[in-house]
Design an enzyme around this catalytic site. Structure first.
Site, PDB file in Angstrom:
ATOM      1  N   ARG A   1       0.844  -1.205   0.000  1.00 20.28           N
ATOM      2  CA  ARG A   1       0.000   0.000   0.000  1.00 20.28           C
ATOM      3  C   ARG A   1       0.873   1.247   0.000  1.00 20.28           C
ATOM      4  O   ARG A   1       1.440   1.625   1.039  1.00 20.28           O
ATOM      5  CB  ARG A   1      -0.912  -0.006   1.217  1.00 20.28           C
TER       6      ARG A   1
ATOM      7  N   HIS B   1       0.573   3.708 -10.621  1.00 20.89           N
ATOM      8  CA  HIS B   1      -0.400   4.149  -9.614  1.00 20.89           C
ATOM      9  C   HIS B   1       0.313   4.912  -8.483  1.00 20.89           C
ATOM     10  O   HIS B   1       0.277   4.531  -7.321  1.00 20.89           O
ATOM     11  CB  HIS B   1      -1.089   2.900  -9.082  1.00 20.89           C
TER      12      HIS B   1
ATOM     13  N   ASP C   1     -12.261   9.692  -7.150  1.00 17.29           N
ATOM     14  CA  ASP C   1     -11.731   8.593  -7.949  1.00 17.29           C
ATOM     15  C   ASP C   1     -12.115   8.858  -9.398  1.00 17.29           C
ATOM     16  O   ASP C   1     -13.068   8.295  -9.915  1.00 17.29           O
ATOM     17  CB  ASP C   1     -12.315   7.262  -7.446  1.00 17.29           C
TER      18      ASP C   1
ATOM     19  N   GLU D   1      -2.078   9.336 -11.473  1.00 14.37           N
ATOM     20  CA  GLU D   1      -1.587   8.125 -12.114  1.00 14.37           C
ATOM     21  C   GLU D   1      -1.523   8.224 -13.633  1.00 14.37           C
ATOM     22  O   GLU D   1      -2.574   8.311 -14.298  1.00 14.37           O
ATOM     23  CB  GLU D   1      -2.506   6.967 -11.717  1.00 14.37           C
TER      24      GLU D   1
HETATM   25  O1  TA6 Z   1      -6.563   4.429  -8.637  1.00 10.74           O
HETATM   26  C1  TA6 Z   1      -7.766   4.489  -8.020  1.00 10.74           C
HETATM   27  C2  TA6 Z   1      -8.288   3.095  -7.692  1.00 10.74           C
HETATM   28  O2  TA6 Z   1      -8.542   2.400  -8.838  1.00 10.74           O
HETATM   29  C3  TA6 Z   1      -9.508   3.208  -6.799  1.00 10.74           C
HETATM   30  O3  TA6 Z   1     -10.655   2.772  -7.464  1.00 10.74           O
HETATM   31  C4  TA6 Z   1      -9.157   2.397  -5.553  1.00 10.74           C
HETATM   32  O4  TA6 Z   1      -9.663   1.150  -5.602  1.00 10.74           O
HETATM   33  C5  TA6 Z   1      -7.640   2.424  -5.596  1.00 10.74           C
HETATM   34  O5  TA6 Z   1      -7.306   2.354  -6.943  1.00 10.74           O
HETATM   35  C6  TA6 Z   1      -6.915   1.407  -4.760  1.00 10.74           C
HETATM   36  O6  TA6 Z   1      -7.066   0.133  -5.231  1.00 10.74           O
HETATM   37  P1  TA6 Z   1      -6.479  -1.110  -4.389  1.00 10.74           P
HETATM   38  O7  TA6 Z   1      -6.850  -2.332  -5.174  1.00 10.74           O
HETATM   39  O8  TA6 Z   1      -4.988  -0.915  -4.297  1.00 10.74           O
HETATM   40  O9  TA6 Z   1      -7.105  -1.034  -3.029  1.00 10.74           O
END
Ligand code: TA6
Length: 306
Positions: free
Chosen positions: A77, A172, A216, A275
């Site tokens: 994370r 990301h 988002d 991103e």
């Molecule tokens: O980048 C945004 C996103 O796609 C959100 O929809 C949210 O789910 C985030 O990524 C985090 O995703 P994760 O699977 O790492 O919890």
């Protein structure tokens, strides 16, 4: 989990004295540790995920959750996860892993080089029995990260199979910020976006983005640079990108952060994801033997005056 000898073997093949070495990181996962006059940085082979980049004279630019998991098969994370070959949920299979197949894989370290004081780290991974369970195509990914006073990321996708495929991708990036409620995100004025928190309704960005709630958004057909203006850390983080047609802006805010076991309840305040990506209408078609490179360059300026 790699043993000491494996880390020794990686160092024997790749370490650059005074610049870069491989050590056991959190959870024993191997990471490349970089320290040069220009920057310090850390990259895990797990997901080829950069988790820290601190250019000389600046605080760390990258957010990493203190609650992150450090296990095989689990996503880290924070940092810069790589999403491929789909973004978010797989459209035709909700059971498939979110954000694709490579952020939880152990990548190969291909090369570690020093170029004019910057360190270049090259990692790769490819399709295997595990990926074929979810996606019947053959691919090779190479991730080249150049670390110096600026951070350059190149994601190179090659179709190594007999049939063409479409894929989505994203770098990301979790940017570290002083307070998500005090930011201005510039560069997307007038750009259409799909609001994932509102049934992916199509909307139009008016002016700079000021975060006031869980956000988002996927901005479409945009190659423009984006800049996070951070008055608390008194700096600007700028993203320039090439061969990337979409930009995602995400912050879970209080409510969604509370639902994430690997994110501290108040940590949403210290992060803002911007991103470089090719998702939705920006998905890429790749014929057999073809290659596609998406590039993101991140720079930090130590003043918040745009
Ligand atoms: O980048 C945004 C996103 O796609 C959100 O929809 C949210 O789910 C985030 O990524 C985090 O995703 P994760 O699977 O790492 O919890």
């Amino acid at each position: 989990m790699p043993s000491v000898t494996q880390i020794d073997a990686l160092n024997a093949s790749f370490s650059i004295p005074e610049f870069a070495k491989i050590v056991a990181g959190n959870g024993g996962l191997p990471k490349v540790q970089i320290a040069s006059l220009k920057a310090t940085a850390e990259i895990y082979l797990h997901g080829a995920q950069l988790t820290s980049w601190q250019p000389a004279g600046s605080e760390d630019v990258i957010f990493l959750s203190e609650q992150s998991r450090w296990e095989d098969g689990r996503a880290i994370r924070g940092g810069i996860p790589i999403c491929f070959p789909w973004f978010r949920a797989k459209s035709d299979d909700p059971k498939a892993p979110a954000h694709g197949l490579v952020r939880t894989k152990a990548w190969q370290l291909e090369a570690l080089t020093e170029e004019q004081g910057s360190v270049v780290v090259t990692l790769s991974t490819e399709s295997d029995a595990e990926t074929r369970k979810w996606w019947p195509f053959e691919f090779r990914l190479k991730h080249r990260i150049t670390l110096g006073s600026e951070l350059k990321l190149e994601l190179i996708v090659t179709n190594t199979g007999p049939t063409g495929f479409h894929f989505e991708e994203a770098l990301h990036t979790y940017n570290r910020v002083g307070d998500a409620e005090k930011l201005q995100i510039a560069g997307l004025d007038g750009v259409a976006f799909l609001d994932n928190r509102d049934g992916n309704k199509r909307k139009l960005q008016s002016g700079e983005i000021v975060l006031t709630q869980a956000t988002d958004n996927a901005y479409l057909d945009t190659q423009s640079p984006v800049e996070i203006v951070d008055p608390i850390l008194n700096r600007r983080i700028r993203l320039d990108k090439q061969n990337s047609l979409t930009t995602v802006v995400w912050n879970p805010w209080k409510e969604d952060a509370a639902k994430l076991a690997d994110l501290g309840d108040d940590e949403w305040k210290q992060m803002a994801c911007v991103e470089a990506s090719n998702i939705l209408s920006g998905a890429i078609a790749l014929a057999p033997g073809e290659e596609h490179t998406m590039t993101a360059t991140i720079r930090v300026a130590n003043n918040a005056v745009a």
